[in-house]
Design a protein around this motif. Structure first.
Motif, PDB file in Angstrom:
ATOM      1  N   ASN A  36       0.830  -1.102   0.039  1.00 29.38           N
ATOM      2  CA  ASN A  36       0.047  -0.178  -0.136  1.00 29.38           C
ATOM      3  C   ASN A  36       0.939   1.153   0.049  1.00 29.38           C
ATOM      4  N   GLY A  37       2.135   1.063   0.536  1.00 27.66           N
ATOM      5  CA  GLY A  37       3.109   2.140   0.364  1.00 27.66           C
ATOM      6  C   GLY A  37       2.754   3.579   1.331  1.00 27.66           C
ATOM      7  N   CYS A  38       2.092   3.125   2.401  1.00 30.12           N
ATOM      8  CA  CYS A  38       1.754   4.252   3.295  1.00 30.12           C
ATOM      9  C   CYS A  38       1.192   3.746   4.749  1.00 30.12           C
ATOM     10  N   THR A  39       1.464   4.610   5.820  1.00 32.40           N
ATOM     11  CA  THR A  39       0.777   4.224   6.910  1.00 32.40           C
ATOM     12  C   THR A  39      -0.094   5.128   7.419  1.00 32.40           C
ATOM     13  N   LEU A  40      -0.739   4.871   8.501  1.00 36.00           N
ATOM     14  CA  LEU A  40      -2.191   5.768   8.654  1.00 36.00           C
ATOM     15  C   LEU A  40      -1.496   7.389   8.969  1.00 36.00           C
ATOM     16  N   ASN A  41      -0.214   7.421   9.546  1.00 41.00           N
ATOM     17  CA  ASN A  41       0.147   9.006   9.623  1.00 41.00           C
ATOM     18  C   ASN A  41       0.616   9.458   8.344  1.00 41.00           C
ATOM     19  N   VAL A  83      -7.040  29.957  -1.325  1.00 40.14           N
ATOM     20  CA  VAL A  83      -6.868  28.522  -1.512  1.00 40.14           C
ATOM     21  C   VAL A  83      -8.073  28.066  -2.147  1.00 40.14           C
ATOM     22  N   HIS A  84      -8.062  27.259  -2.930  1.00 39.55           N
ATOM     23  CA  HIS A  84      -9.104  26.252  -3.441  1.00 39.55           C
ATOM     24  C   HIS A  84      -9.083  24.860  -2.836  1.00 39.55           C
ATOM     25  N   VAL A  85      -7.869  24.283  -2.503  1.00 35.95           N
ATOM     26  CA  VAL A  85      -7.948  22.911  -2.204  1.00 35.95           C
ATOM     27  C   VAL A  85      -6.950  22.869  -0.994  1.00 35.95           C
ATOM     28  N   VAL A  86      -7.536  22.135   0.150  1.00 34.12           N
ATOM     29  CA  VAL A  86      -6.651  22.060   1.331  1.00 34.12           C
ATOM     30  C   VAL A  86      -6.317  20.405   1.685  1.00 34.12           C
ATOM     31  N   PHE A  87      -5.276  20.059   1.809  1.00 36.96           N
ATOM     32  CA  PHE A  87      -4.591  18.734   1.901  1.00 36.96           C
ATOM     33  C   PHE A  87      -4.395  18.676   3.529  1.00 36.96           C
ATOM     34  N   HIS A  88      -5.316  17.779   4.344  1.00 37.30           N
ATOM     35  CA  HIS A  88      -5.352  17.768   5.372  1.00 37.30           C
ATOM     36  C   HIS A  88      -4.260  16.408   5.619  1.00 37.30           C
ATOM     37  N   LEU A  89      -2.918  16.784   5.966  1.00 32.22           N
ATOM     38  CA  LEU A  89      -2.041  15.677   6.165  1.00 32.22           C
ATOM     39  C   LEU A  89      -1.965  15.226   7.608  1.00 32.22           C
ATOM     40  N   CYS A  90      -2.182  14.073   7.920  1.00 36.63           N
ATOM     41  CA  CYS A  90      -2.286  13.431   9.132  1.00 36.63           C
ATOM     42  C   CYS A  90      -0.644  12.994   9.764  1.00 36.63           C
ATOM     43  N   VAL A  91      -0.397  13.804  10.636  1.00 39.99           N
ATOM     44  CA  VAL A  91       1.060  13.648  11.289  1.00 39.99           C
ATOM     45  C   VAL A  91       0.807  13.376  12.879  1.00 39.99           C
ATOM     46  N   ASP A  92       1.873  12.996  13.423  1.00 42.28           N
ATOM     47  CA  ASP A  92       1.801  12.648  14.825  1.00 42.28           C
ATOM     48  C   ASP A  92       2.800  13.661  15.481  1.00 42.28           C
ATOM     49  N   ASP A  93       3.229  13.379  16.915  1.00 43.50           N
ATOM     50  CA  ASP A  93       4.302  13.955  17.608  1.00 43.50           C
ATOM     51  C   ASP A  93       5.672  13.790  17.149  1.00 43.50           C
ATOM     52  N   ASN A  94       5.760  12.682  16.307  1.00 39.99           N
ATOM     53  CA  ASN A  94       7.236  12.438  15.749  1.00 39.99           C
ATOM     54  C   ASN A  94       7.828  13.380  14.916  1.00 39.99           C
ATOM     55  N   VAL A  95       6.982  14.369  14.269  1.00 39.53           N
ATOM     56  CA  VAL A  95       7.526  15.311  13.447  1.00 39.53           C
ATOM     57  C   VAL A  95       8.222  16.458  14.204  1.00 39.53           C
ATOM     58  N   ALA A 104      14.155  10.646   5.522  1.00 40.23           N
ATOM     59  CA  ALA A 104      13.320  11.006   3.950  1.00 40.23           C
ATOM     60  C   ALA A 104      12.207   9.853   3.957  1.00 40.23           C
ATOM     61  N   ARG A 105      12.243   8.754   4.580  1.00 40.36           N
ATOM     62  CA  ARG A 105      11.127   7.895   4.675  1.00 40.36           C
ATOM     63  C   ARG A 105      10.205   7.929   5.686  1.00 40.36           C
ATOM     64  N   ASP A 106      10.183   8.988   6.441  1.00 47.10           N
ATOM     65  CA  ASP A 106       9.285   9.294   7.486  1.00 47.10           C
ATOM     66  C   ASP A 106       7.999   9.476   6.777  1.00 47.10           C
ATOM     67  N   PRO A 107       6.641   9.031   7.365  1.00 47.91           N
ATOM     68  CA  PRO A 107       5.373   9.043   6.724  1.00 47.91           C
ATOM     69  C   PRO A 107       5.085  10.597   6.377  1.00 47.91           C
ATOM     70  N   ALA A 108       5.271  11.503   7.232  1.00 42.75           N
ATOM     71  CA  ALA A 108       5.072  12.780   6.756  1.00 42.75           C
ATOM     72  C   ALA A 108       5.420  13.309   5.258  1.00 42.75           C
ATOM     73  N   ILE A 109       6.891  12.785   5.301  1.00 41.43           N
ATOM     74  CA  ILE A 109       7.468  13.318   4.227  1.00 41.43           C
ATOM     75  C   ILE A 109       7.109  12.671   2.858  1.00 41.43           C
ATOM     76  N   MET A 110       6.709  11.088   2.912  1.00 39.60           N
ATOM     77  CA  MET A 110       5.931  10.404   2.021  1.00 39.60           C
ATOM     78  C   MET A 110       4.697  11.087   1.660  1.00 39.60           C
ATOM     79  N   GLY A 111       4.153  11.430   2.909  1.00 38.74           N
ATOM     80  CA  GLY A 111       2.784  12.203   2.584  1.00 38.74           C
ATOM     81  C   GLY A 111       2.742  13.410   1.767  1.00 38.74           C
ATOM     82  N   LEU A 112       3.894  14.079   1.858  1.00 42.68           N
ATOM     83  CA  LEU A 112       4.186  15.337   0.855  1.00 42.68           C
ATOM     84  C   LEU A 112       4.268  14.919  -0.505  1.00 42.68           C
TER      85      LEU A 112
END
Length: 559
Positions: free
Chosen positions: A414-419, A433-445, A452-460
């Motif tokens: 699947n290439g991603c985790t929940l975060n 703004v027309h489009v808002v991307f709600h990126l799910c992150v946790d306290d790890n950020v 570079a393999r962190d879920p937040a980076i992959m979310g970007l």
């Protein structure tokens, strides 16, 4: 005659016979099968092997013989039904014309080229009308009307906030009196009763204002859409375009430039900004614009009630590109709960409610749809985990077993985790703004050791890919992956995080060539407003070193 792809209508029991030799014994397996066969052949074969203890060396032969038997008998059933149908046709029991009409109707209904064109929906019609009007002299009238509605909602919200504040002040004073009498004339039970009464009163008041705001928003949306359609019809019917243009220009504008002492105003804070032009690509280079901006993330969403000419131009630009291939997106960092009840999600929902969205569903409805999709996705993932569990029972490695045992994990592939997941909301009522991307992150950020393999980076990366496939040409990204600064975010922490995000985004932008063929885009890197000017300019100096900003080369020649 061509056979039907369905199963035969008649039901009959037939005996399957399989002979095989086990040592010096000749064995015969006889199994009654009900036709048409409703079970999977592989499952039936497996049950026969297990139930009758068939030797493993005849496993393949049994399966082949069973498949051939079922296919042969099924074909015979089809042939018998076809013969009966032909006989009824020749004897006149079936009307040939009626049969031909039924076949023609079924073919037309199942073939795309014969399908009727879909009728345009109301949303599509309104979008076309609005797009035409906003690119005409009527644009100023549209924006004036939208602003008037915005002011009306803002005043209603101010009234709500004032009433809630007064209630809270009265309740605080009452609670102070109760606490003063605690132990004398009042007990803990009395204090709890007063607190419960206060809570109920606040809920009643908030529900009342929520209902009223929703009702006013629905009325505004209906009035606005009807007015836009009527204006478009009037413009089409009129022949004197110059007269119409004159009438549109003299429409009364209530965009007051004077400051009202009682009005809620957004103070213009000094905003730091640096712009760069870069060229990325291996062979075919594409020009992109980069900006480093120090501002609050919600500044890109808020409308100014008494805006300057710059605010009006931003509002006009946002409206002009609403139905275009040049959309503007914003990355908002949120937790993994899909709601608007806390933190930045609540603040964003408050801003979204200050102005009626005349084109899309309100934020609450969009979040409800996201929750439904999320529930469906979880069901799908659960079924895949069950499939993986079945595979591992037949022989799988320990890794697949550990994945199955933890239902919070995503199966490989699947290439991603929940975060690293995100959900998208569409808006026509935000400032830039027309489009808002709600990126799910946790306290790890907030830690300093993400990679570079962190879920937040992959979310970007996933967000940038969506931008390429859905015409979002301007996107605002939180450079430090946080919206607010905290004590642990020292200068080395900021520099390390900025370098990581800069390099990753550069790599993702180079990937864009394979995603969209190489389209010029604008990426805004946003840093919190509380960051120092010294830190801002250090980040500004880092950006051209990583992206290799284009520079002008001056050539001189001597005669």
């Amino acid at each position: 005659m061509k056979k039907s792809k369905g199963k035969p209508n008649s039901s009959a029991e037939k005996e399957f016979v399989f002979e095989f030799r086990a040592g010096k014994y000749n064995c015969i397996l006889k199994v009654p099968l009900q036709f048409p066969v409703q079970v999977n052949i592989s499952d039936l074969h497996g049950r026969l092997m297990l139930l009758h203890k068939i030797p493993c060396y005849v496993e393949n032969e049994l399966k082949s013989t069973l498949s051939s038997f079922i296919e042969k008998e099924t074909t015979l059933d089809y042939d018998k039904e076809a013969e009966v149908a032909l006989q009824r046709l020749t004897t006149g029991d079936v009307d040939v014309n009626q049969l031909a009409s039924a076949w023609a109707r079924s073919y037309a209904e199942s073939t795309l080229e014969h399908a009727r064109p879909e009728e345009p929906s109301w949303d599509e019609d309104f979008a076309d009308v609005y797009h035409e009007l906003i690119h005409s002299p009527a644009s100023e009238t549209l924006l004036n009307l939208e602003h008037n509605y915005f002011v009306s909602i803002s005043e209603l919200i101010s009234e709500r906030d004032m009433e809630i504040k007064k209630l809270q002040e009265r309740q605080a004073a009452e609670m102070d009196k109760v606490m003063h009498e605690l132990g004398n004339t009042l007990s803990d039970h009395d204090v709890n009763a007063v607190a419960s009464h206060h809570f109920d009163a606040q809920q009643v008041l908030e529900n009342k204002w929520t209902s009223e705001l929703m009702q006013v928003t629905c009325i505004q949306k209906k009035e606005y859409q009807d007015w836009v359609v009527k204006l478009h019809q009037d413009l089409q019917k009129s022949n004197n375009s110059s007269k119409i243009n004159e009438e549109i220009k003299v429409q009364p504008s209530q965009l007051s430039e004077e400051a009202d002492s009682g009005a809620r105003m957004f103070e213009e804070q000094p905003q730091l900004e640096e712009s760069f032009t870069i060229h990325l690509g291996a062979q075919l280079k594409t020009m992109h614009n980069l900006r480093l901006v120090r501002a609050d993330v919600l500044d890109f969403c808020k409308h100014r009630r008494h805006g300057s000419s710059g605010a009006k131009l931003r509002r006009l630009q946002t409206a002009l590109s609403l139905y275009s291939s040049s959309l503007c997106g914003l990355v908002l960092l949120v937790d993994n709960r899909v709601n608007s009840y806390s933190g930045i999600k609540r603040d964003f929902a408050t801003v979204a409610k200050e102005c009626t969205d005349f084109h899309f569903s309100c934020l609450e409805k969009q979040l409800e749809e996201v929750q439904q999709v999320l529930l469906y996705a979880r069901v799908q993932r659960s079924s895949k985990q069950k499939e993986q569990f079945e595979i591992q029972k037949n022989g799988g490695d320990d890794k697949s077993k550990s994945v199955e045992r933890n239902p919070s994990n995503i199966l490989p592939g699947n290439g991603c985790t929940l975060n690293s997941e995100f959900y998208v909301s569409r808006h026509s009522n935000l400032s830039e703004v027309h489009v808002v991307f709600h990126l799910c992150v946790d306290d790890n950020v907030r830690s300093g050791n993400i990679t570079a393999r962190d879920p937040a980076i992959m979310g970007l990366r996933n967000i940038l890919k969506v931008c390429c496939t859905h015409d979002v040409t301007t996107v605002t990204v939180p450079l430090l992956l946080v919206h607010d600064m905290s004590e642990e975010m020292t200068i080395p922490w900021c520099l390390k995080r900025a370098e990581l995000v800069f390099k990753c985004v550069k790599g993702f932008m180079m990937e864009m060539v394979s995603w969209d063929g190489g389209i010029s885009r604008t990426v805004q890197f946003l840093v919190p407003k509380s960051i120092s000017e010294e830190m801002f300019y250090q980040l500004s100096n880092m950006l051209p070193q990583i992206f290799r900003v284009s520079s002008t080369l001056t050539l001189t020649s001597k005669h």
